[in-house]
Design a protein around this motif. Structure first.
Motif, PDB file in Angstrom:
ATOM      1  N   VAL A  11      15.295   7.084  -1.713  1.00 60.49           N
ATOM      2  CA  VAL A  11      14.033   6.444  -2.109  1.00 60.49           C
ATOM      3  C   VAL A  11      14.071   4.947  -1.795  1.00 60.49           C
ATOM      4  CG1 VAL A  11      12.653   5.787  -4.111  1.00 60.49           C
ATOM      5  CG2 VAL A  11      13.409   8.142  -3.862  1.00 60.49           C
ATOM      6  N   ALA A  12      15.181   4.286  -2.145  1.00 65.44           N
ATOM      7  CA  ALA A  12      15.276   2.849  -1.894  1.00 65.44           C
ATOM      8  C   ALA A  12      15.291   2.545  -0.394  1.00 65.44           C
ATOM      9  CB  ALA A  12      16.531   2.296  -2.565  1.00 65.44           C
ATOM     10  N   LEU A  40      12.432   0.731   4.573  1.00 66.61           N
ATOM     11  CA  LEU A  40      11.976   1.034   5.930  1.00 66.61           C
ATOM     12  C   LEU A  40      10.459   0.889   6.051  1.00 66.61           C
ATOM     13  CD1 LEU A  40      12.938   2.019   8.719  1.00 66.61           C
ATOM     14  CD2 LEU A  40      12.537   4.364   7.935  1.00 66.61           C
ATOM     15  N   ILE A  41       9.731   1.302   5.012  1.00 66.65           N
ATOM     16  CA  ILE A  41       8.267   1.150   5.033  1.00 66.65           C
ATOM     17  C   ILE A  41       7.884  -0.331   5.032  1.00 66.65           C
ATOM     18  CG2 ILE A  41       6.175   1.576   3.699  1.00 66.65           C
ATOM     19  CD1 ILE A  41       7.364   4.209   2.784  1.00 66.65           C
ATOM     20  N   LEU A  42       8.600  -1.132   4.241  1.00 62.98           N
ATOM     21  CA  LEU A  42       8.299  -2.564   4.216  1.00 62.98           C
ATOM     22  C   LEU A  42       8.648  -3.246   5.535  1.00 62.98           C
ATOM     23  CD1 LEU A  42       9.576  -3.489   0.632  1.00 62.98           C
ATOM     24  CD2 LEU A  42       7.204  -3.312   1.400  1.00 62.98           C
ATOM     25  N   ALA A  97       0.864  -1.191   0.000  1.00 64.48           N
ATOM     26  CA  ALA A  97       0.000   0.000   0.000  1.00 64.48           C
ATOM     27  C   ALA A  97       0.896   1.235   0.000  1.00 64.48           C
ATOM     28  CB  ALA A  97      -0.921   0.000   1.221  1.00 64.48           C
ATOM     29  N   PRO A  98       1.254   1.750  -1.177  1.00 65.55           N
ATOM     30  CA  PRO A  98       2.141   2.924  -1.220  1.00 65.55           C
ATOM     31  C   PRO A  98       1.499   4.133  -0.540  1.00 65.55           C
ATOM     32  CG  PRO A  98       1.957   1.886  -3.377  1.00 65.55           C
ATOM     33  CD  PRO A  98       0.899   1.274  -2.521  1.00 65.55           C
ATOM     34  N   PRO A  99       2.266   4.917   0.189  1.00 63.91           N
ATOM     35  CA  PRO A  99       1.711   6.118   0.835  1.00 63.91           C
ATOM     36  C   PRO A  99       1.214   7.123  -0.201  1.00 63.91           C
ATOM     37  CG  PRO A  99       3.882   5.568   1.720  1.00 63.91           C
ATOM     38  CD  PRO A  99       3.684   4.724   0.509  1.00 63.91           C
ATOM     39  N   SER A 100       0.335   7.984   0.228  1.00 61.28           N
ATOM     40  CA  SER A 100      -0.201   9.009  -0.683  1.00 61.28           C
ATOM     41  C   SER A 100       0.855  10.036  -1.062  1.00 61.28           C
ATOM     42  CB  SER A 100      -1.397   9.703  -0.027  1.00 61.28           C
ATOM     43  OG  SER A 100      -1.023  10.291   1.216  1.00 61.28           O
ATOM     44  N   TRP A 101       1.886  10.175  -0.244  1.00 60.83           N
ATOM     45  CA  TRP A 101       2.939  11.166  -0.500  1.00 60.83           C
ATOM     46  C   TRP A 101       4.140  10.557  -1.207  1.00 60.83           C
ATOM     47  CZ3 TRP A 101       6.876   8.896   2.019  1.00 60.83           C
ATOM     48  CH2 TRP A 101       6.590   8.146   3.170  1.00 60.83           C
ATOM     49  N   TRP A 102       4.043   9.341  -1.711  1.00 61.41           N
ATOM     50  CA  TRP A 102       5.219   8.682  -2.277  1.00 61.41           C
ATOM     51  C   TRP A 102       5.713   9.372  -3.551  1.00 61.41           C
ATOM     52  CZ3 TRP A 102       8.839   5.639  -0.671  1.00 61.41           C
ATOM     53  CH2 TRP A 102       9.644   4.944  -1.571  1.00 61.41           C
ATOM     54  N   SER A 103       4.804   9.706  -4.456  1.00 56.52           N
ATOM     55  CA  SER A 103       5.223  10.380  -5.697  1.00 56.52           C
ATOM     56  C   SER A 103       5.734  11.787  -5.417  1.00 56.52           C
ATOM     57  CB  SER A 103       4.049  10.432  -6.688  1.00 56.52           C
ATOM     58  OG  SER A 103       2.935  11.100  -6.106  1.00 56.52           O
ATOM     59  N   LEU A 130       7.351   7.046  11.058  1.00 54.17           N
ATOM     60  CA  LEU A 130       8.446   6.676  10.153  1.00 54.17           C
ATOM     61  C   LEU A 130       9.739   7.396  10.533  1.00 54.17           C
ATOM     62  CD1 LEU A 130       8.660   4.825   7.655  1.00 54.17           C
ATOM     63  CD2 LEU A 130       8.411   6.873   6.249  1.00 54.17           C
ATOM     64  N   LEU A 131       9.640   8.642  10.940  1.00 48.22           N
ATOM     65  CA  LEU A 131      10.831   9.370  11.376  1.00 48.22           C
ATOM     66  C   LEU A 131      11.407   8.772  12.652  1.00 48.22           C
ATOM     67  CD1 LEU A 131      10.034  13.146  10.702  1.00 48.22           C
ATOM     68  CD2 LEU A 131      11.809  11.750   9.652  1.00 48.22           C
ATOM     69  N   GLY A 132      10.531   8.309  13.547  1.00 46.48           N
ATOM     70  CA  GLY A 132      11.025   7.665  14.761  1.00 46.48           C
ATOM     71  C   GLY A 132      11.815   6.405  14.458  1.00 46.48           C
ATOM     72  N   HIS A 133      11.345   5.595  13.519  1.00 43.29           N
ATOM     73  CA  HIS A 133      12.098   4.401  13.127  1.00 43.29           C
ATOM     74  C   HIS A 133      13.380   4.772  12.383  1.00 43.29           C
ATOM     75  CE1 HIS A 133       9.155   1.443  14.417  1.00 43.29           C
ATOM     76  NE2 HIS A 133       8.194   2.152  13.829  1.00 43.29           N
ATOM     77  N   ALA A 134      13.340   5.871  11.617  1.00 44.27           N
ATOM     78  CA  ALA A 134      14.535   6.281  10.875  1.00 44.27           C
ATOM     79  C   ALA A 134      15.640   6.737  11.821  1.00 44.27           C
ATOM     80  CB  ALA A 134      14.180   7.398   9.894  1.00 44.27           C
ATOM     81  N   HIS A 135      15.287   7.368  12.949  1.00 42.26           N
ATOM     82  CA  HIS A 135      16.299   7.783  13.926  1.00 42.26           C
ATOM     83  C   HIS A 135      17.062   6.574  14.465  1.00 42.26           C
ATOM     84  CE1 HIS A 135      15.940  12.122  14.534  1.00 42.26           C
ATOM     85  NE2 HIS A 135      14.637  11.994  14.295  1.00 42.26           N
TER      86      HIS A 135
END
Length: 282
Positions: free
Chosen positions: A168-169, A174-176, A143-149, A186-191
């Motif tokens: 992007v990759a 990270l989303i998967l 389910a791609p996010p609405s902000w992906w493009s 998502l930012l919390g997981h990226a930290h």
């Protein structure tokens, strides 16, 4: 030995003129019928091209008449070689054992193609790389996010293509892995797992309104801009600019307390700039 006829010499001098030849640009006696020197007046009786030999035809027409191949620009490699009469190609390009020349880059024409009609350097520096990689990862995400493009377009415009494609990759992985597309989560997981994404994702989420800026950050930036603009004013007009900016800030606070619509910080900055321009400050 007989002396030359004076009448013939006078007739020759009246018919020829000594001037620069329009073909070879040398000082020569020009013939009255061609306007060129005797050497440049020789033309082929078949095609009319200039000829240097004493024959009546040029070298190309002589080769064509005898069935021999003539010289010219090869239709395949573009070099001037002896061409085959049927294919108009040189011997190297006509030979089936010779491998065809690799296609050149469509952008720089300097190197051979690597992918998508471009060489390796042009392909890695092309924004299309970011968009194509984002489209490929969008097919893998359930389910791609609405902000992906929007993320791909933002990175292609504000980041280097190589770095943007890596972002992007990594974001898609990270989303998967986290099965979430919420910006704050998502930012919390990226930290924790991908710190290299924090700067790019934070800038994108705040620019496109997916993430609110930290409290007080907009006020601090607006105050810094007003301070720089006031410092740029001449010393005699600086107190007047400070009082005007303070009056607008007080007016904004009063409007917030009364429940009215306050002026935006950009509006206050524009009003200070206009006041300075009316006061004679550029």
């Amino acid at each position: 030995m007989t002396a030359p006829d004076p009448t013939a010499l006078t007739d020759l001098a009246s018919r020829t003129v000594k001037d620069n030849c329009p073909a070879c640009h040398r000082l020569r006696w020009l013939r009255p019928d061609t306007g060129r020197c005797a050497w440049c007046s020789r033309t082929c009786t078949i095609c009319g091209a200039p000829r240097r030999s004493t024959e009546q035809q040029c070298a190309t027409c002589r080769r064509s008449a005898t069935g021999r191949p003539g010289r010219g620009q090869c239709r395949h490699c573009g070099r001037r070689r002896v061409l085959d009469a049927a294919t108009r190609r040189c011997r190297a390009c006509t030979d089936t054992a010779t491998p065809p020349s690799p296609p050149r880059c469509e952008r720089c024409s300097a190197s051979r193609q690597w992918a998508k009609g471009l060489c390796k350097r042009c392909y890695e520096h092309s924004p299309h790389t970011v968009l194509s990689r984002a489209a490929g990862w969008a097919k893998r995400i359930p389910a791609p996010p609405s902000w992906w493009s929007d993320l791909a377009a933002h990175l292609a415009e504000h980041r280097h293509p190589i770095y943007a494609a890596d972002v992007v990759a990594t974001t898609a992985r990270l989303i998967l892995a986290t099965t979430t597309s919420d910006p704050r989560t998502l930012l919390g997981h990226a930290h924790n797992s991908a710190p290299e994404l924090v700067g790019a994702l934070t800038d994108f989420f705040r620019t496109h309104g997916h993430l609110a800026p930290p409290p007080g950050l907009a006020d601090q930036r607006a105050a810094a801009r007003r301070s720089r603009r006031i410092e740029a004013t001449p010393a005699p007009l600086r107190p007047q600019a400070e009082r005007f900016a303070h009056f607008l800030l007080v007016q904004r606070e009063q409007a917030q307390q009364l429940g009215l619509r306050p002026n935006q910080l950009k509006t206050i900055e524009w009003a200070v700039r206009e006041d300075m321009s009316h006061s004679g400050v550029a």
